[in-house]
Design an enzyme around this catalytic site. Structure first.
Site, PDB file in Angstrom:
ATOM      1  N   MET A 196      35.266  13.352  23.366  1.00 36.40           N
ATOM      2  CA  MET A 196      35.353  12.155  22.515  1.00 36.40           C
ATOM      3  C   MET A 196      35.961  11.019  23.314  1.00 36.40           C
ATOM      4  SD  MET A 196      38.393  13.073  19.828  1.00 36.40           S
ATOM      5  CE  MET A 196      39.804  14.065  20.314  1.00 36.40           C
ATOM      6  N   HIS A 197      35.463   9.806  23.006  1.00 35.37           N
ATOM      7  CA  HIS A 197      35.948   8.644  23.737  1.00 35.37           C
ATOM      8  C   HIS A 197      35.849   7.356  22.923  1.00 35.37           C
ATOM      9  CE1 HIS A 197      31.593   8.326  24.159  1.00 35.37           C
ATOM     10  NE2 HIS A 197      31.760   7.047  24.438  1.00 35.37           N
ATOM     11  N   ARG A 198      35.154   7.387  21.786  1.00 34.47           N
ATOM     12  CA  ARG A 198      34.910   6.151  21.035  1.00 34.47           C
ATOM     13  C   ARG A 198      36.214   5.599  20.447  1.00 34.47           C
ATOM     14  NH1 ARG A 198      29.724   4.950  20.797  1.00 34.47           N
ATOM     15  NH2 ARG A 198      28.264   6.638  21.274  1.00 34.47           N
ATOM     16  N   ASP A 274      31.447  12.772  20.128  1.00 33.94           N
ATOM     17  CA  ASP A 274      31.057  11.482  19.545  1.00 33.94           C
ATOM     18  C   ASP A 274      30.088  10.755  20.483  1.00 33.94           C
ATOM     19  OD1 ASP A 274      32.732  10.551  21.568  1.00 33.94           O
ATOM     20  OD2 ASP A 274      34.290   9.803  20.226  1.00 33.94           O
TER      21      ASP A 274
END
Length: 362
Positions: A196-198, A274
């Site tokens: 995840m990085h959003r 994500d």
């Protein structure tokens, strides 16, 4: 036909690699590669070039990080100089990052045709910077190469001409097949992989904590591998959430190279992400994917593939996770067959030939 191919961020490299491999086999289209430098550290950039056998860029803009406005402006200013020097007939952009929209705008203002690979995808969520980039890029694109039929419908609704829209399949899957050949034989395992990085997930402490709580519960049953994006690691430390990951069954690491990561997730029993690209890649290999978002611009992964939207609430993630064993009727979408780059090159050659004839007739 002289063409500039633009890449700037990690997903871009995966998408341009098959295209470049096919371009090397022909002589109709001359091309040069422009790396904007939007992702500029080793894990986020150089390792991809080495593993995917992408040649050294002919031009490296080295724009680095910054706000969306700063980064976009830097790319436009430096890319304009390249366009004036190279005088390309076409600029090819891929995906939906800042490099995509910045180079598309620059090219169009210089009266250079724009081709967009992965055009027409829509989430309808303008809080995502990628959605803004997608819509604006397609507003000025000349040739649209699409991955799924929903993208064709979106472009028709936006008034794009049918003769400029080409259903070619998913170029990410070309590279997936290529990468699996390089990785070699792999054995399936029961482990889970999360990425995840959003900003909507990692910059919001409550959302981030909810996701991590779900991971803790899943880790009671299976090993969980968590290669961390730099942004994610920074936020976990900022919110003092490191202790949540102090678990023998949760393996954290820095970002992995493309092939290292492919080896890890392609042998897993579940991916939680994500990322847009991973929704597609897991669908191609029929691996269950839980997307920790409220929407997706890739609806075919939901209707045909192995993807499920689960949001960020702990209980929702766990509820869907518990039901996965009973749902294995996954399909691979149409034209996700590893031959997308070949189809794109054929179309580009036809465009080049047609233009040459038109110029001769003037």
């Amino acid at each position: 036909m002289h063409t500039l191919i633009v890449a700037g961020a990690r997903p871009n490299f995966v998408k341009i690699a098959p295209l470049i491999r096919e371009l090397k086999k022909q002589r109709t289209i001359t091309w040069k590669l422009v790396h904007t430098g939007q992702h500029y550290d080793y894990q986020m950039s150089q390792s991809f070039f080495e593993e995917l056998e992408i040649p050294s860029p002919h031009h490296h803009l080295q724009v680095g990080s910054g706000s969306h406005a700063e980064q976009t402006a830097k790319i436009m200013m430096t890319f304009e100089k390249i366009c004036l020097e190279e005088k390309p007939r076409m600029v090819i952009v891929v995906g939906d990052v800042n490099s995509t929209i910045a180079c598309a705008i620059t090219a169009k203002k210089l009266h250079i045709e724009v081709a967009h690979i992965e055009a027409g995808l829509r989430s309808g969520d303008f809080s995502m910077p990628e959605e803004v980039n997608r819509v604006l890029t397609d507003a000025i694109t000349d040739y649209f190469f699409v991955t799924e039929k929903s993208a064709i419908e979106n472009l028709h609704k936006e008034g794009k001409k049918a003769q400029h829209i080409f259903f070619v399949g998913n170029i990410m899957i070309d590279n997936l097949h290529y990468g699996l050949q390089k990785v070699g034989n792999t054995t399936k395992d029961s482990h889970v992989v999360i990425t995840m990085h959003r900003p909507s997930n990692v910059d919001d402490k409550d959302n981030l904590q909810q996701i991590l709580q779900a991971i803790i519960e899943i880790a009671k049953q299976k090993k969980v591998y968590f290669p961390m994006h730099p942004r994610t690691q920074k936020k976990i430390e900022e919110f003092s959430l490191q202790k949540l990951l102090e678990n023998d069954n949760i393996m954290t690491s820095p970002p992995l190279s493309y092939l290292e990561f492919l080896r890890l997730w392609s042998t897993s029993s579940l991916v939680i992400t994500d990322s847009g690209g991973l929704q597609e890649e897991t669908t191609a290999l029929r691996i269950p994917c839980l997307t920790i978002r409220e929407n997706t611009e890739r609806p075919v992964t939901l209707t045909h593939g192995s993807n499920t939207l689960v949001g960020t609430a702990t209980q929702k993630i766990l509820d869907v996770y518990q039901k996965l064993e009973n749902n294995q009727n996954y399909q691979v979408p149409e034209l996700w067959d590893g031959k997308t780059a070949q189809r794109i090159i054929t179309i580009l050659q036809e465009i080049s030939a047609k233009t040459s004839l038109e110029r001769k007739s003037i």
